[in-house]
Design a protein around this motif. Structure first.
Motif, short mmCIF file in Angstrom:
data_model
loop_
_atom_site.label_atom_id
_atom_site.label_comp_id
_atom_site.label_asym_id
_atom_site.label_seq_id
_atom_site.Cartn_x
_atom_site.Cartn_y
_atom_site.Cartn_z
N THR A 262 -35.17 5.65 -35.99
CA THR A 262 -34.06 7.00 -36.26
C THR A 262 -33.02 6.37 -37.19
O THR A 262 -32.53 5.16 -37.01
CB THR A 262 -33.74 7.30 -35.12
OG1 THR A 262 -33.10 6.61 -34.18
CG2 THR A 262 -34.71 8.54 -34.53
N ILE A 263 -32.61 7.26 -38.08
CA ILE A 263 -31.43 6.65 -39.07
C ILE A 263 -30.12 6.85 -38.27
O ILE A 263 -29.83 7.77 -37.62
CB ILE A 263 -31.37 7.71 -40.30
CG1 ILE A 263 -32.56 8.02 -40.92
CG2 ILE A 263 -30.12 7.45 -41.01
CD1 ILE A 263 -33.01 6.90 -41.91
N THR A 264 -29.40 5.53 -38.49
CA THR A 264 -27.96 5.30 -37.66
C THR A 264 -27.11 4.62 -38.45
O THR A 264 -27.57 3.55 -39.06
CB THR A 264 -28.25 4.74 -36.26
OG1 THR A 264 -27.02 4.52 -35.68
CG2 THR A 264 -29.51 3.60 -36.42
N LEU A 265 -25.88 4.82 -38.01
CA LEU A 265 -25.07 4.03 -39.04
C LEU A 265 -24.39 3.01 -38.17
O LEU A 265 -23.51 2.31 -38.14
CB LEU A 265 -23.74 4.99 -39.36
CG LEU A 265 -23.90 5.67 -40.62
CD1 LEU A 265 -22.75 6.43 -40.71
CD2 LEU A 265 -24.03 4.57 -41.95
N LYS A 266 -24.96 2.58 -36.75
CA LYS A 266 -24.70 1.94 -35.65
C LYS A 266 -24.49 0.41 -36.23
O LYS A 266 -23.33 -0.21 -36.11
CB LYS A 266 -25.84 1.78 -34.62
CG LYS A 266 -25.53 0.83 -33.50
CD LYS A 266 -26.68 0.92 -32.36
CE LYS A 266 -27.15 -0.31 -31.64
NZ LYS A 266 -27.75 -1.10 -32.23
N ASN A 267 -25.27 -0.17 -37.22
CA ASN A 267 -25.19 -1.59 -37.70
C ASN A 267 -23.97 -1.73 -38.66
O ASN A 267 -23.36 -2.63 -38.50
CB ASN A 267 -26.46 -1.88 -38.67
CG ASN A 267 -27.59 -1.94 -37.63
OD1 ASN A 267 -27.76 -2.35 -36.66
ND2 ASN A 267 -28.90 -1.28 -38.10
N TYR A 268 -23.89 -0.58 -39.34
CA TYR A 268 -22.61 -0.67 -40.08
C TYR A 268 -21.25 -0.81 -39.34
O TYR A 268 -20.07 -1.39 -39.60
CB TYR A 268 -22.40 0.14 -41.23
CG TYR A 268 -23.64 0.01 -42.35
CD1 TYR A 268 -23.18 -1.07 -43.22
CD2 TYR A 268 -24.57 0.72 -42.47
CE1 TYR A 268 -24.23 -1.18 -44.23
CE2 TYR A 268 -25.43 0.20 -43.15
CZ TYR A 268 -25.28 -0.64 -44.17
OH TYR A 268 -26.32 -1.03 -45.29
N LYS A 269 -21.35 0.21 -38.31
CA LYS A 269 -19.99 0.31 -37.20
C LYS A 269 -19.90 -1.06 -36.72
O LYS A 269 -18.82 -1.50 -36.58
CB LYS A 269 -20.40 1.32 -36.29
CG LYS A 269 -19.82 2.84 -36.69
CD LYS A 269 -20.12 3.88 -35.80
CE LYS A 269 -20.04 5.25 -36.24
NZ LYS A 269 -21.15 6.03 -35.70
N LYS B 13 -16.77 -5.34 -35.07
CA LYS B 13 -16.72 -6.43 -34.20
C LYS B 13 -15.96 -7.42 -35.20
O LYS B 13 -16.46 -7.74 -36.14
CB LYS B 13 -18.14 -7.03 -34.07
CG LYS B 13 -18.85 -6.39 -32.73
CD LYS B 13 -19.75 -7.46 -32.15
CE LYS B 13 -20.42 -6.70 -30.89
NZ LYS B 13 -21.80 -7.31 -30.59
N PRO B 14 -14.81 -7.90 -34.60
CA PRO B 14 -13.86 -9.01 -35.22
C PRO B 14 -14.99 -9.98 -35.82
O PRO B 14 -14.87 -10.59 -36.89
CB PRO B 14 -13.01 -9.56 -34.28
CG PRO B 14 -13.22 -9.05 -33.02
CD PRO B 14 -14.37 -8.10 -33.21
N ILE B 15 -15.77 -10.93 -35.34
CA ILE B 15 -16.48 -11.94 -35.76
C ILE B 15 -17.15 -11.61 -37.14
O ILE B 15 -17.06 -12.28 -38.11
CB ILE B 15 -17.71 -12.45 -34.80
CG1 ILE B 15 -18.72 -13.50 -35.49
CG2 ILE B 15 -18.57 -11.11 -34.50
CD1 ILE B 15 -18.46 -14.69 -34.89
N TYR B 16 -17.58 -10.34 -37.38
CA TYR B 16 -18.45 -10.12 -38.68
C TYR B 16 -17.49 -10.04 -39.90
O TYR B 16 -17.42 -10.34 -40.77
CB TYR B 16 -19.37 -8.85 -38.51
CG TYR B 16 -20.32 -8.97 -37.22
CD1 TYR B 16 -21.19 -10.15 -37.55
CD2 TYR B 16 -20.54 -8.20 -36.65
CE1 TYR B 16 -22.21 -10.46 -36.45
CE2 TYR B 16 -21.54 -8.30 -35.58
CZ TYR B 16 -22.23 -9.24 -35.47
OH TYR B 16 -23.30 -9.59 -34.63
N ARG B 17 -16.20 -9.23 -39.18
CA ARG B 17 -15.31 -9.11 -40.48
C ARG B 17 -14.59 -10.60 -40.99
O ARG B 17 -14.68 -10.83 -41.98
CB ARG B 17 -14.04 -8.12 -39.90
CG ARG B 17 -13.49 -7.16 -41.13
CD ARG B 17 -12.48 -6.25 -40.44
NE ARG B 17 -12.63 -5.99 -38.87
CZ ARG B 17 -11.73 -5.50 -38.30
NH1 ARG B 17 -10.42 -5.31 -38.73
NH2 ARG B 17 -11.98 -5.11 -37.12
N VAL B 18 -14.33 -11.09 -39.70
CA VAL B 18 -13.66 -12.54 -40.03
C VAL B 18 -14.73 -13.46 -40.99
O VAL B 18 -14.22 -13.80 -42.01
CB VAL B 18 -13.72 -13.39 -38.86
CG1 VAL B 18 -13.43 -14.71 -39.00
CG2 VAL B 18 -12.48 -12.66 -38.14
#
Lengths: 274, 277
Positions: free
Chosen positions: A36-43, A48-53
């Motif tokens: 099912t299509i979801t934006l969960k991964n992008y959210k 999550k700070p780790i990914y942004r960092v």
């Protein structure tokens, strides 16, 4: 004639890329793939700070690596184009030889050079220049920058060299005759005319740097880990391919936009100089 | 004093010498440690030995990896050169709709981070339920090698005299016969140069192979697995030395063929289209 290679590129490149984009909108629990299509991964990637960092750090490292590589490469390209009169091809060949060994081994050898008991430290200590080994050159950002400035050197030198070669030498004489000193001549004539090469090498260096995960893993330590390491982990141990796909696309979009800005800025600089 | 005067007068030359030293620094270490007696990769060197090379000849896992890499390299070289020949000929000789778009799409892998190519292919293969094997690695390698092949061969086609083809067709050869008997011999040096370079790229490529290889590891993936074991490092250095020598030999050969082709077509061999530009 064009259709076989085009077909190949469509099947092996366009289809997989489309698949990654679709994948990034799906989700995965261990082995079950939820379509099912979801934006969960992008959210998740955004919140999550780790990914942004990691993404910001990758961008930061790429920009630093690019700056250092291009700044170091420019004088070399200038030397090749303006000072070497004969055997230019031989010089170019000499520059490319070190890069035809295994990339892995080259990165690993930097670890040997920069390490605590490494070549550089033991040499400097043997010469009495330093008293104790330098520790700021391995397992951190500096190591990643040094190693990649080495790894991308020919890719930075060659485009700049080609654009310097294209400069009409009479323009330089004209600038001199009209009273420009060597510095003014360089900044008002040579550099603007070499700009296409500088932009090309900037992009050639910056884009693959974001995608590299060997150098950060071998010489980067924990401070030097980058987003590609995380993408690799998501596809491997963490077994969350959709999140990995979302991270890959997010970093591609960011790098793509930075590249576009650099490209446009380069155009503008050249246009203003003319 | 004379030294400082020399340096300030020739600062660009000095810089170039230092830069070349920087470029060669890691590569010089390779043979040093390959022939060094000690297991630890550090100075001072302890003594001369060739035992690390002997170790290589006795490792069956390595031989399997070399075999896989050679198969992948050869198949990749042949396939990407065939595709590259088609693309280069179409680009140089014909006009067709969306030419710029299509050409840039074929050349796109040059600027795409390899991890993106690898991940994208992996996702597709996983979805299709395709098992990972040396064929999946070949698929990825052909994709990234075609742009190099196109770059080399388009310069070979550019030097080709159109009249020769027309003469051959006028004299009753078929299209295929013309290609086989007129065009192909003329672009042969370019083809060989493309084969050698794509082979070398495939042999060295790690990221795509790492993602797409199944149980049949390639040489770089094998090296990667060995880097974790300190005791294995000297033999990895020995392996690296052998690879360096082979790569340089292949490239010198490739460059020699390219120059010969340029000379045959009356071009300046030092300019245009080689792997160095």
């Amino acid at each position: 004639m064009i259709s076989p290679p085009l077909l190949y590129a469509l099947i092996m490149l366009a289809a997989p890329l489309a698949m990654v984009v679709t994948f990034s909108f799906w989700s995965q629990n261990y082995l079950d793939l939820d379509t099912t299509i979801t934006l969960k991964n992008y959210k998740e990637a955004w919140s999550k700070p780790i990914y942004r960092v990691l993404i910001l750090r990758s961008l930061n490292i790429s920009i630093m690596v690019t700056l250092v590589t291009v700044l170091l490469a420019f004088p070399m390209a200038y030397f090749l184009s303006f000072r070497v009169k004969r055997n230019k091809a031989l010089w170019l060949f000499l520059i490319t030889i070190p890069f035809w060994t295994s990339y892995l081994l080259r990165v690993f050898l930097w670890k040997v050079i920069l390490g605590y008991n490494g070549v550089l430290n033991s040499a400097l200590m043997g010469l009495g220049i330093i008293d104790e080994p330098m520790t700021f050159i391995l397992y951190n950002l500096n190591a990643v920058v040094i190693t990649l400035a080495h790894a991308w050197a020919p890719f930075a030198i060659l485009p700049i060299f080609v654009s310097l070669e294209r400069i009409d030498r009479s323009l330089l004489e004209a600038a001199e005759d009209l009273g420009d000193g060597p510095f003014r001549r360089f900044f008002r004539v040579t550099l603007p005319l070499a700009m296409p090469g500088v932009i090309a090498s900037t992009l050639i260096v910056m884009i693959p740097t974001v995608g590299d995960f060997i150098t950060p893993k071998l010489v980067g330590g924990t401070d030097g880990l980058m987003i590609s390491n995380m993408i690799q982990i998501q596809f491997g141990k963490a077994n969350n391919a959709p999140l990995g796909a979302a991270l890959a696309i997010a970093s591609m979009v960011i790098v793509g936009s930075v590249s576009l800005v650099i490209f446009i800025a380069g155009r503008w600089f050249r246009g203003r100089a003319q | 004093m004379r030294l400082t005067r020399f340096l300030s007068k020739n600062w660009l030359l000095t810089y170039a010498a230092l830069y070349v030293a920087f470029l060669y620094a890691p590569v010089i270490l390779l043979p040093l440690f390959a022939f060094n007696e000690s297991t630890i990769i550090a100075f001072p060197l302890t003594g001369f030995t060739t035992k690390w090379f002997t170790v290589l000849f006795e490792s069956t896992a390595l031989h399997q990896a070399v075999k896989n890499s050679l198969i992948i390299g050869v198949v990749t070289a042949v396939l990407s050169t065939i595709l590259g020949t088609c693309a280069a000929r179409a680009m140089v000789r014909f006009g067709f709709p969306f030419k710029r778009g299509i050409v840039s799409f074929i050349m796109l892998p040059l600027v795409l981070p390899e991890i993106i190519v690898a991940v994208a292919l992996l996702v597709l293969l996983m979805q299709l339920g395709f098992p990972l094997s040396i064929w999946t690695v070949i698929g990825g390698h052909v994709l990234i090698c075609v742009p190099f092949s196109v770059a080399i061969l388009s310069s070979a086609f550019q030097g080709l005299d159109k009249n020769l083809e027309e003469a051959s067709l006028d004299l009753g050869e078929t299209g295929w016969g013309t290609f086989r008997r007129v065009i192909f011999p003329l672009i042969l040096p370019g083809v060989i140069s493309s084969l050698l370079i794509t082979f070398t790229i495939s042999l060295d490529e790690f990221i795509i192979a790492f993602f797409l290889t199944g149980t049949d590891v390639t040489l770089p993936v094998y090296i990667w697995s060995q880097l974790r074991f300190p005791a294995k490092l000297p033999s990895v250095m020995a392996l690296g030395t052998i690879l360096l020598v082979l790569s340089v030999l292949l490239l010198v050969l490739g460059e020699w063929f390219r120059r010969r082709s340029a000379k045959q077509q009356g071009l300046d061999p030092a300019s245009g289209g080689g792997f160095m530009q």
